[in-house]
Design an enzyme around this catalytic site. Sequence first.
Site, PDB file in Angstrom:
ATOM      1  N   ASP A  51      -2.122 139.356  37.177  1.00  0.00           N
ATOM      2  CA  ASP A  51      -1.293 140.494  37.587  1.00  0.00           C
ATOM      3  C   ASP A  51      -1.866 141.613  36.672  1.00  0.00           C
ATOM      4  O   ASP A  51      -1.176 142.785  36.799  1.00  0.00           O
ATOM      5  CB  ASP A  51       0.124 140.108  37.776  1.00  0.00           C
ATOM      6  CG  ASP A  51       0.871 139.517  36.555  1.00  0.00           C
ATOM      7  OD1 ASP A  51       0.108 139.611  35.463  1.00  0.00           O
ATOM      8  OD2 ASP A  51       1.921 139.304  36.534  1.00  0.00           O
ATOM      9  N   SER A  52      -2.464 141.434  35.561  1.00  0.00           N
ATOM     10  CA  SER A  52      -2.961 142.557  34.833  1.00  0.00           C
ATOM     11  C   SER A  52      -3.684 143.515  35.644  1.00  0.00           C
ATOM     12  O   SER A  52      -4.094 144.665  35.219  1.00  0.00           O
ATOM     13  CB  SER A  52      -3.830 141.917  33.557  1.00  0.00           C
ATOM     14  OG  SER A  52      -4.897 141.116  33.902  1.00  0.00           O
ATOM     15  N   ASP A  90      -2.247 134.658  39.688  1.00  0.00           N
ATOM     16  CA  ASP A  90      -0.902 134.915  39.272  1.00  0.00           C
ATOM     17  C   ASP A  90       0.307 135.271  40.419  1.00  0.00           C
ATOM     18  O   ASP A  90      -0.181 136.136  41.247  1.00  0.00           O
ATOM     19  CB  ASP A  90      -0.578 136.392  38.351  1.00  0.00           C
ATOM     20  CG  ASP A  90      -0.824 135.966  36.758  1.00  0.00           C
ATOM     21  OD1 ASP A  90      -0.185 134.948  36.453  1.00  0.00           O
ATOM     22  OD2 ASP A  90      -1.500 136.849  35.980  1.00  0.00           O
ATOM     23  N   LYS A 120      -0.361 130.548  38.907  1.00  0.00           N
ATOM     24  CA  LYS A 120       0.076 130.589  37.365  1.00  0.00           C
ATOM     25  C   LYS A 120       1.743 131.325  37.607  1.00  0.00           C
ATOM     26  O   LYS A 120       1.659 132.269  38.555  1.00  0.00           O
ATOM     27  CB  LYS A 120      -0.638 131.635  36.594  1.00  0.00           C
ATOM     28  CG  LYS A 120      -0.144 131.610  35.049  1.00  0.00           C
ATOM     29  CD  LYS A 120      -1.166 131.991  34.183  1.00  0.00           C
ATOM     30  CE  LYS A 120      -1.623 133.677  33.874  1.00  0.00           C
ATOM     31  NZ  LYS A 120      -0.495 134.313  33.820  1.00  0.00           N
ATOM     32  N   GLU A 122       5.102 132.896  35.080  1.00  0.00           N
ATOM     33  CA  GLU A 122       5.502 132.946  33.735  1.00  0.00           C
ATOM     34  C   GLU A 122       6.800 132.381  33.499  1.00  0.00           C
ATOM     35  O   GLU A 122       7.833 132.636  34.779  1.00  0.00           O
ATOM     36  CB  GLU A 122       5.367 134.503  33.515  1.00  0.00           C
ATOM     37  CG  GLU A 122       4.188 135.271  33.372  1.00  0.00           C
ATOM     38  CD  GLU A 122       4.070 136.538  32.960  1.00  0.00           C
ATOM     39  OE1 GLU A 122       5.265 137.324  32.603  1.00  0.00           O
ATOM     40  OE2 GLU A 122       3.051 137.515  33.365  1.00  0.00           O
ATOM     41  N   GLU A 189       0.458 133.308  25.182  1.00  0.00           N
ATOM     42  CA  GLU A 189       0.220 134.435  24.881  1.00  0.00           C
ATOM     43  C   GLU A 189       0.941 135.052  23.531  1.00  0.00           C
ATOM     44  O   GLU A 189       2.110 135.123  23.467  1.00  0.00           O
ATOM     45  CB  GLU A 189       0.547 135.572  25.931  1.00  0.00           C
ATOM     46  CG  GLU A 189       0.240 136.837  25.722  1.00  0.00           C
ATOM     47  CD  GLU A 189      -0.009 137.850  27.033  1.00  0.00           C
ATOM     48  OE1 GLU A 189       0.250 137.173  28.204  1.00  0.00           O
ATOM     49  OE2 GLU A 189      -0.202 138.838  26.994  1.00  0.00           O
TER      50      GLU A 189
HETATM   51  O1  KIV Z   1      -2.387 138.706  33.839  1.00  0.00           O
HETATM   52  C1  KIV Z   1      -3.291 138.286  32.877  1.00  0.00           C
HETATM   53  O2  KIV Z   1      -4.318 138.907  32.899  1.00  0.00           O
HETATM   54  C2  KIV Z   1      -2.711 137.140  32.257  1.00  0.00           C
HETATM   55  C3  KIV Z   1      -3.539 137.055  30.869  1.00  0.00           C
HETATM   56  C4  KIV Z   1      -3.431 137.873  29.933  1.00  0.00           C
HETATM   57  C5  KIV Z   1      -3.243 135.690  30.567  1.00  0.00           C
HETATM   58  O3  KIV Z   1      -1.788 136.752  32.525  1.00  0.00           O
END
Ligand code: KIV
Length: 271
Positions: A51-52, A90, A120, A122, A189
Amino acid sequence: MSVHTEIKRVTTHILQEMKNRGEKISCLTAYDYSMARIVDAAGVDLILVGDSASNVMAGHETTLPITLDQMIYHATSVVKAVKRALVVVDIPFGSYQGNSTEALRSAIRIMKESGAHAVKMEGGSEIKESIVRVLSAGIPVMGHLGLTPQSIYKFGTYTVRAKEEEEAKKLMEDAKMLDEVGAFGVVLEKIPSDLTKKVSQSITIPTVGIGAGADADGQILVVHDMLGINKEFKPRFLRRYADLDGIMNEAISQYVKDVKSVDFPSEKESY
Ligand code: KIV
């Protein structure tokens, strides 16, 4: 006769075998077809459609604004390009925190519409029920502990997490919980290296670190950061492997000059 070389796909089981034999797992993010093709061809084991994308692709300040539809769009493009790596997506903020039914619905949409291999999420004990529900549908889940950017407004800063004993203890408990319920891995992280070492030795599933030291079972970076496309972001944990901002700027400036001077296109480049 054509020579057909079959590429062996990376699965969650292969990642587990890598941890078991002490082989480190290489992971990077990707959000689009062209980048995912390059990342996959270079031999990365796991590609995270993170989600980055909210920061890197859309220019938002945090990961919070990206939607489930947008994540599915990015994931679909990545899946089309990838021949070998495990593709993990994510579940974005607001698409699983409500309850386990919402989490399952979001995970199913990602898997069904994008063709990705895993999701994934969190968080730890707070979202245990959702993790279990998603796993019960046969969807592999990766956890994410330590600095969890979807909770940035709770933390207030992007500084190192779990330096104090209480937070470190909770992180260890959460990692053990993820192992017990059947997650296939966990991202750690921005936590101290010695905690990464303890966690990685205490759980059976692979840990993947970002800013978490060398003792994680694998490493992940945001591809735009490690390629030097995003020049402003300079945390201590980031190693820059290229200066693509510089290379691209030079190439594009030259193109502008060539267009202005009518050097481009030449006769050879014309019909
Ligand atoms: O969203 C992302 O890129 C991440 C990584 C930094 C692990 O969760």
